[in-house]
Each structure stands twice: as structure tokens, then as C-alpha cells.
Design a protein around this motif. Structure first.
Motif, PDB file in Angstrom:
ATOM      1  N   UNK A 148       0.850  -1.183   0.000  1.00 19.14           N
ATOM      2  CA  UNK A 148       0.000   0.000   0.000  1.00 19.14           C
ATOM      3  C   UNK A 148       0.886   1.233   0.000  1.00 19.14           C
ATOM      4  N   UNK A 149       0.296   2.394  -0.115  1.00 22.29           N
ATOM      5  CA  UNK A 149       1.058   3.631  -0.202  1.00 22.29           C
ATOM      6  C   UNK A 149       1.928   3.819   1.031  1.00 22.29           C
ATOM      7  N   UNK A 150       3.234   3.900   0.826  1.00 23.11           N
ATOM      8  CA  UNK A 150       4.154   4.181   1.903  1.00 23.11           C
ATOM      9  C   UNK A 150       4.445   3.002   2.818  1.00 23.11           C
ATOM     10  N   UNK A 151       3.776   1.886   2.654  1.00 23.62           N
ATOM     11  CA  UNK A 151       3.998   0.737   3.529  1.00 23.62           C
ATOM     12  C   UNK A 151       4.306  -0.492   2.689  1.00 23.62           C
TER      13      UNK A 151
END
Length: 60
Positions: free
Chosen positions: A24-27
């Protein structure tokens, strides 16, 4: 009175539609315990196949 978290059907549907393999975004997505266990077992089986092939070569 006990308060419970509200889980809407829409939220469950969105979770089901997302690909768990993609981060996911940033993770970074962490593999599930089942996926991790399968990976370990597949590596172990591949190692055993390699050992068997080497032993067969020595016997021939």
C-alpha cells in the motif's frame, strides 16, 4: 454500554478487492503467516530435491 467498531459492508468489499500482494502507499505489505509458511516449505522441498539429484549423480 459497550461501544463496538462499525464495520461497513463497503469497507469489507474494498478490502477484498485490493491485492494483498501489492504494497500500500508508503507501507510494505507483510506476507501473511500462511504465505510465509508456504514459502519456507517450498524452499525446503527445493533443497531436498537438489540433495536427491546430487546423491543420484554420485550413485551413477
Amino acid at each position: 454500554m459497550i461501544q463496538r467498531k462499525h464495520h461497513s459492508l463497503a469497507r469489507q468489499t474494498i478490502r477484498a478487492m485490493t491485492d494483498p500482494g501489492k504494497p500500500t502507499e508508503g507501507k510494505e505489505a507483510k506476507p501473511s503467516r500462511l504465505d510465509e509458511a508456504r514459502r519456507i516449505i517450498e524452499e525446503y522441498a527445493a533443497d531436498l530435491r537438489e540433495i536427491i539429484m546430487q546423491l543420484r549423480r554420485k550413485l551413477n
